[in-house]
Design a protein around this motif. Structure first.
Motif, PDB file in Angstrom:
ATOM      1  N   VAL A 178       0.868  -1.194   0.000  1.00 27.85           N
ATOM      2  CA  VAL A 178       0.000   0.000   0.000  1.00 27.85           C
ATOM      3  C   VAL A 178       0.904   1.243   0.000  1.00 27.85           C
ATOM      4  N   PRO A 179       0.587   2.245  -0.843  1.00 23.62           N
ATOM      5  CA  PRO A 179       1.458   3.421  -0.878  1.00 23.62           C
ATOM      6  C   PRO A 179       1.334   4.305   0.360  1.00 23.62           C
ATOM      7  N   PHE A 180       2.427   4.935   0.709  1.00 26.80           N
ATOM      8  CA  PHE A 180       2.472   5.935   1.773  1.00 26.80           C
ATOM      9  C   PHE A 180       1.892   5.440   3.102  1.00 26.80           C
ATOM     10  N   VAL A 181       2.469   4.362   3.604  1.00 25.81           N
ATOM     11  CA  VAL A 181       2.043   3.884   4.930  1.00 25.81           C
ATOM     12  C   VAL A 181       3.165   4.005   5.966  1.00 25.81           C
ATOM     13  N   GLY A 182       4.370   4.399   5.531  1.00 28.65           N
ATOM     14  CA  GLY A 182       5.487   4.560   6.467  1.00 28.65           C
ATOM     15  C   GLY A 182       5.494   5.964   7.059  1.00 28.65           C
ATOM     16  N   ALA A 183       6.671   6.406   7.517  1.00 33.71           N
ATOM     17  CA  ALA A 183       6.770   7.714   8.183  1.00 33.71           C
ATOM     18  C   ALA A 183       6.333   8.844   7.245  1.00 33.71           C
ATOM     19  N   ALA A 184       6.762   8.785   5.984  1.00 29.86           N
ATOM     20  CA  ALA A 184       6.371   9.841   5.040  1.00 29.86           C
ATOM     21  C   ALA A 184       4.852   9.818   4.825  1.00 29.86           C
ATOM     22  N   GLY A 185       4.300   8.625   4.794  1.00 30.97           N
ATOM     23  CA  GLY A 185       2.854   8.487   4.608  1.00 30.97           C
ATOM     24  C   GLY A 185       2.080   9.058   5.786  1.00 30.97           C
ATOM     25  N   GLN A 186       2.643   8.865   6.985  1.00 34.30           N
ATOM     26  CA  GLN A 186       1.956   9.414   8.156  1.00 34.30           C
ATOM     27  C   GLN A 186       1.956  10.938   8.111  1.00 34.30           C
ATOM     28  N   LEU A 187       3.087  11.502   7.656  1.00 25.68           N
ATOM     29  CA  LEU A 187       3.115  12.962   7.514  1.00 25.68           C
ATOM     30  C   LEU A 187       2.145  13.403   6.412  1.00 25.68           C
ATOM     31  N   LEU A 188       2.099  12.644   5.328  1.00 28.57           N
ATOM     32  CA  LEU A 188       1.156  12.979   4.248  1.00 28.57           C
ATOM     33  C   LEU A 188      -0.280  12.990   4.788  1.00 28.57           C
ATOM     34  N   ASP A 189      -0.622  11.987   5.590  1.00 26.57           N
ATOM     35  CA  ASP A 189      -1.978  11.948   6.169  1.00 26.57           C
ATOM     36  C   ASP A 189      -2.252  13.202   7.013  1.00 26.57           C
ATOM     37  N   LYS A 190      -1.220  13.670   7.750  1.00 25.77           N
ATOM     38  CA  LYS A 190      -1.417  14.879   8.577  1.00 25.77           C
ATOM     39  C   LYS A 190      -1.596  16.102   7.688  1.00 25.77           C
ATOM     40  N   MET A 191      -0.820  16.146   6.586  1.00 28.12           N
ATOM     41  CA  MET A 191      -0.940  17.286   5.676  1.00 28.12           C
ATOM     42  C   MET A 191      -2.338  17.317   5.060  1.00 28.12           C
ATOM     43  N   LEU A 192      -2.842  16.134   4.719  1.00 24.40           N
ATOM     44  CA  LEU A 192      -4.187  16.057   4.141  1.00 24.40           C
ATOM     45  C   LEU A 192      -5.233  16.443   5.188  1.00 24.40           C
ATOM     46  N   ALA A 193      -5.034  15.948   6.411  1.00 24.88           N
ATOM     47  CA  ALA A 193      -6.005  16.245   7.479  1.00 24.88           C
ATOM     48  C   ALA A 193      -6.066  17.750   7.728  1.00 24.88           C
ATOM     49  N   ALA A 194      -4.939  18.422   7.559  1.00 22.58           N
ATOM     50  CA  ALA A 194      -4.904  19.878   7.800  1.00 22.58           C
ATOM     51  C   ALA A 194      -5.804  20.619   6.826  1.00 22.58           C
ATOM     52  N   ILE A 195      -6.107  20.022   5.674  1.00 27.66           N
ATOM     53  CA  ILE A 195      -7.067  20.678   4.759  1.00 27.66           C
ATOM     54  C   ILE A 195      -8.344  19.808   4.627  1.00 27.66           C
ATOM     55  N   GLN A 196      -8.642  19.115   5.706  1.00 32.15           N
ATOM     56  CA  GLN A 196      -9.891  18.316   5.825  1.00 32.15           C
ATOM     57  C   GLN A 196     -10.010  17.234   4.755  1.00 32.15           C
TER      58      GLN A 196
END
Ligand code: URA
Length: 247
Positions: free
Chosen positions: A113-131
């Motif tokens: 699955v793409p982006f499930v490591g540390a970078a993926g966790q940051l990506l999820d936070k970046m996405l969450a910041a714009i809902q």
């Protein structure tokens, strides 16, 4: 346990770069090493072949499942031989926003699955910041297989796999594209300018379908983990993305 030059060669091939002992004590059983593909079987297309592959108008697969099958059957990229899993995509295929990263890392290779490591966790936070979250975006990579040791993919590997990511975009038909990092940006935009200058500047991607899709180059989250001072710029880019999505 087994100690052999074959084990050493294989570990080196899959990207192991740190030596903690003088001999290669195999962490894998001998049968697994014997069954593993050896470097000489690698078949990445040569530079001219890769260029031809990238230019070749492949038959458009009728569905995402068909695209996945044709990637799984593709044998002109040696990364497939060292990767554990094909990493196809995650998220919502109906999403208006499609994100394209570089290539799977170790965690993605294990889970498929793409982006499930540390970078993926940051990506999820970046996405969450714009809902946003993975129910509202679709995520894939330029390369569907992990490069050994997370090295940067070569131009040949990128060129060999590029037709697939172009087909992937044509199947998803997103309203907006976000390109995560310099590799994805260079692969999908014919721009010689680097990501430091391109990030946050809207461009247009010419889709195989003929559509012109607005595309925003973004810093890669793995880069942001290494360079936290750039998070301020990344935040501005996320706001620019949200503004277009909400317009
Ligand atoms: N980096 C990427 O570019 N893609 C992933 O899936 C994970 C890390």
């Amino acid at each position: 346990m087994l100690s052999s030059p074959q084990a050493l060669a294989w570990y080196r091939h899959i990207g192991v770069s740190i030596c903690v002992a003088d001999t290669a004590s195999a962490l894998l059983p001998a049968q697994a090493i014997a069954a593993a593909p050896l470097p000489e079987k690698a078949v990445t297309a040569t530079a001219p072949e890769a260029k031809a592959l990238a230019a070749e108008p492949l038959a458009m697969p009728p569905s995402l499942a068909a695209l996945r099958d044709s990637i799984a059957a593709f044998d002109r990229c040696a990364l497939k031989q060292t990767a554990m899993n094909l990493v196809f995509a995650d998220g919502n295929p109906e999403a208006r926003l499609m994100l394209v990263g570089e290539a799977p890392g170790a965690d993605e290779d294990i889970k498929g699955v793409p982006f499930v490591g540390a970078a993926g966790q940051l990506l999820d936070k970046m996405l969450a910041a714009i809902q946003l979250d993975r129910t509202k975006v679709y995520i894939t990579n330029v390369l569907p297989w992990r490069p050994p040791g997370n090295r940067t993919p070569t131009d040949q590997e990128i060129a060999a796999c590029l037709p697939f990511v172009r087909q992937h975009i044509a199947l998803i038909k997103p309203a907006f594209l976000g390109l995560l990092g310099g590799v994805a940006t260079k692969a999908l935009l014919s721009e010689s300018t680097g990501i430091m200058k391109l990030r946050g500047t809207w461009r247009t991607y010419s889709c195989l379908s003929g559509a012109e899709i607005p595309v925003l180059p973004l810093f890669h989250p793995a880069f942001l983990l290494r360079s936290p001072l750039q998070k301020r710029a990344a935040w501005q880019d996320m706001l620019a993305l949200k503004e277009r999505l909400d317009a």
